[in-house]
Design an enzyme around this catalytic site. Structure first.
Site, short mmCIF file in Angstrom:
data_model
loop_
_atom_site.label_atom_id
_atom_site.label_comp_id
_atom_site.label_asym_id
_atom_site.label_seq_id
_atom_site.Cartn_x
_atom_site.Cartn_y
_atom_site.Cartn_z
N SER A 130 -9.67 -0.41 7.38
CA SER A 130 -9.14 -0.37 6.02
C SER A 130 -8.52 -1.68 5.56
O SER A 130 -8.37 -1.90 4.35
CB SER A 130 -8.09 0.75 5.90
OG SER A 130 -8.66 2.00 6.15
N LYS A 147 0.85 -1.19 0.00
CA LYS A 147 0.00 0.00 0.00
C LYS A 147 0.89 1.24 0.00
O LYS A 147 1.89 1.30 0.73
CB LYS A 147 -0.91 -0.02 1.23
CG LYS A 147 -1.92 1.11 1.32
CD LYS A 147 -2.80 0.91 2.54
CE LYS A 147 -3.84 2.01 2.69
NZ LYS A 147 -4.70 1.80 3.88
N SER A 151 -9.40 1.78 3.20
CA SER A 151 -8.61 2.59 2.28
C SER A 151 -7.61 1.75 1.48
O SER A 151 -7.04 2.23 0.51
CB SER A 151 -7.87 3.68 3.07
OG SER A 151 -6.94 3.10 4.00
#
Length: 591
Positions: free
Chosen positions: A178, A80, A154
């Site tokens: 997330s 990420k 997210s």
């Protein structure tokens, strides 16, 4: 050559035993990534060059040849883009915020040292602020099985990369959910470890006191493998904690009381959750209904309390000096944090301590919780139209976990008719991570979930199931309205035993009226599947006093179907006892 998709453990074993090379694995992963990029270009923010990926793979093969034992030999993984990878920009999905780190995050370096091969940095809700995946200037990744729907966030790109088979595992982060919500929507596993179990050195913080780096995998074994590699104390991280694993059987499973099971009208999610509870019970667990009101109250503190100020602090002067560089929705959330006073911070802290004491008492009655990961899912268009309200819905069952220092494991629990995923999350006290993983495997064994749907590569039309009860049945005078729209017979079945059927008076052609009634019976229906566009054109032609509503079938599922206004039964004949329209037509036909 193209290598079939494999999990991390299988890859590491094949490369470690020299049955396959890391180069072969890397070449295959790169080919899949190139192909998927044509239909879904928003997974990655920055990728390691193919030349560098192959060079890293050759280095792994050389280490194996030299006799090294590498637990993640040749396993491709994604990161990420709020987690540092040396030499590649870290953007947190904000181009003006970008910097290029000289060192990788501690967890990333541990993975590389174990033989894993980084492929690139994945998309995310900007500054990890969101649970939906649409708040990025790099585009919105979508649910891999239905591209009209959000991927979840997210950690959007990381979840998609795993679910689409581009990499074996991917790092995400989890502050409010997330690392769990995207796992649910895409039918994969998301491990949110105990706070401090995995180092956060090299992570752009969202709420530094709550942040966790997490992982998405296709199997429980892979999550266990990654945890063994990256878990452990990091003296460079002020929030790191020495491992203190607790081994205990998780036999008592807490679930919300029925009146607290809120799915926001998503009947499919409710049914899938009921099935997941049944699967947990099949493992030998005792299901205990609990009051989750204190957990929900704690969850409200994350975005309705002083922790919003911590989000504002995380971006520091960047919010002040570059406000236009920040996504408007994200900016509105961060700016609210600047107005929170020191007194409010302490008041919120005291309130959380009170709620934590109440939550701790839960563990006297249950060993773990099993909650829906998210109550429902939304289309991307819906999320963009109401970004704050709908995003908050997605955190209904996730936001409290880090605030209350719990570990969590998101697991698949099946798919809706629109192919979007639904999941449950097992939640336990801090340091129950390994016990949760074991419990998760037992649940998956008992659940025996059907295979995931095919990936949505742009040629998948969203379908609607429609129950017909009378003149649209096969062989009846209006059946052509379905065949002309390429409707496909999905099932011949019955309704739940809560309907009455009437022959409408003076109707041409003859039609029935299906009316909900608690003293009704099961009525024969045929269920057809239509494209959304075809369904819409069909509904436009339905004449009063009939209408299209929601019909409950015998198996408890709900589909769209013919219902009737009250005036439809005036002067009509109750034919419920015949069990269906076809039986009535046969009964009134001349001998």
């Amino acid at each position: 050559m193209t290598v079939a998709r494999m999990d991390a453990g299988t890859i590491a074993a094949a490369v470690g035993q020299r049955r396959m090379s890391a180069v072969e694995i890397a070449e295959s992963a790169l080919a899949r990534i190139r192909a998927y990029h044509q239909v879904q270009p928003f997974v990655w923010i920055e990728r390691v060059s193919e030349a560098e990926v192959l060079a890293a793979a050759r280095a792994v093969d050389a280490r194996i040849a030299a006799g090294e034992a590498l637990p993640l030999a040749g396993v491709p993984f994604a990161i990420k883009d709020n987690i540092d990878l040396a030499g590649l920009p870290t953007t947190a999905a904000c181009p003006d915020f970008a910097y290029t780190p000289a060192r990788s995050a501690t967890v990333v370096q541990r993975l590389i040292d174990a033989g894993a091969i980084p492929i690139g940095k994945t998309n995310l809700d900007q500054f990890a602020t969101g649970l939906n995946g649409t708040r990025s200037p790099y585009g919105a990744p979508t649910c891999v099985f239905n591209r009209a729907y959000v991927s979840g966030g997210s950690s959007s790109g990381s979840a998609v990369a795993v679910a689409a088979g581009l990499v074996a595992f991917a790092l995400g982060t989890d502050t409010a959910g997330s690392g769990r919500v995207p796992a649910a929507f895409n039918g994969i596993i998301g491990l949110k470890p105990t706070k401090g179990r995995w180092s956060t050195t090299g992570l752009v913080p969202a709420c530094r006191s709550l942040d966790c780096i997490s992982v998405f995998t296709a199997t429980i074994a892979d999550a266990q493998l990654v945890d063994r590699v990256v878990g452990g104390f990091d003296p460079a991280d002020a929030f790191s904690r020495a491992l203190a694993d607790r081994a205990a059987p998780l036999r008592r499973v807490g679930v919300p009381r029925p009146d607290q099971r809120d799915f926001l009208g998503d009947a499919a999610a409710q049914k899938l959750y009921d099935g997941a509870i049944a699967a947990l019970a099949a493992t030998g667990a005792t299901i205990v209904e609990i009051d989750i009101a204190p957990l929900r109250e704690a969850a409200q503190l994350l975005y309705g309390g002083p922790w919003v100020a911590e989000r504002a602090a995380a971006v520091g002067d960047f919010l002040e000096n570059h406000p236009d560089a920040i996504d408007p929705v994200v900016r509105s959330i961060l700016e609210a944090g600047r107005d929170i006073s020191g007194a409010e911070v302490f008041t919120g802290t005291y309130k959380l301590a009170e709620l934590a004491r109440i939550a701790d008492r839960l563990w006297q009655d249950v060993d773990m919780l099993a909650l829906p990961t998210a109550p429902t899912i939304y289309r991307i268009a819906e999320m963009k139209a109401a970004p704050i309200a709908l995003n908050s819905h997605l955190g209904l069952y996730t936001n409290f976990v880090n605030l209350l220092d719990m570990a969590a494991l998101a697991l698949p629990a099946g798919f809706r008719d629109n192919d979007t995923g639904f999941g449950i999350t097992l939640i336990g006290p801090a340091w129950m991570d390994r016990a949760l993983l074991d419990a998760g495997q037992s649940y998956l064994d008992a659940a025996a979930l059907p295979p995931a749907p095919s990936l949505d590569l742009g040629n998948k039309m969203e379908k609607v199931k429609l129950a017909v009860v009378g003149a649209h049945l096969e062989g009846m005078p209006l059946h052509w309205q379905l065949t002309s729209r390429n409707a496909r017979l999905y099932a011949a079945t019955r309704t739940a035993p809560t309907y009455r059927l009437y022959a409408i008076a003076n109707s041409t052609p003859p039609k029935p009226a299906l009316v909900h009634s608690q003293d009704g019976a099961a009525i024969a229906v045929e269920v057809y599947e239509l494209d959304v566009e075809a369904f819409g054109s069909f509904v436009a032609e339905v004449p009063a006093p009939l209408a299209i509503g929601t019909v409950t079938l015998a198996d408890g599922t709900s589909v769209k179907g013919f219902v009737a206004e009250p005036r439809a039964i005036e002067g009509g004949k109750d034919i419920t006892a015949l069990g269906g329209w076809r039986a009535y037509v046969e009964a009134v036909q001349p001998a």
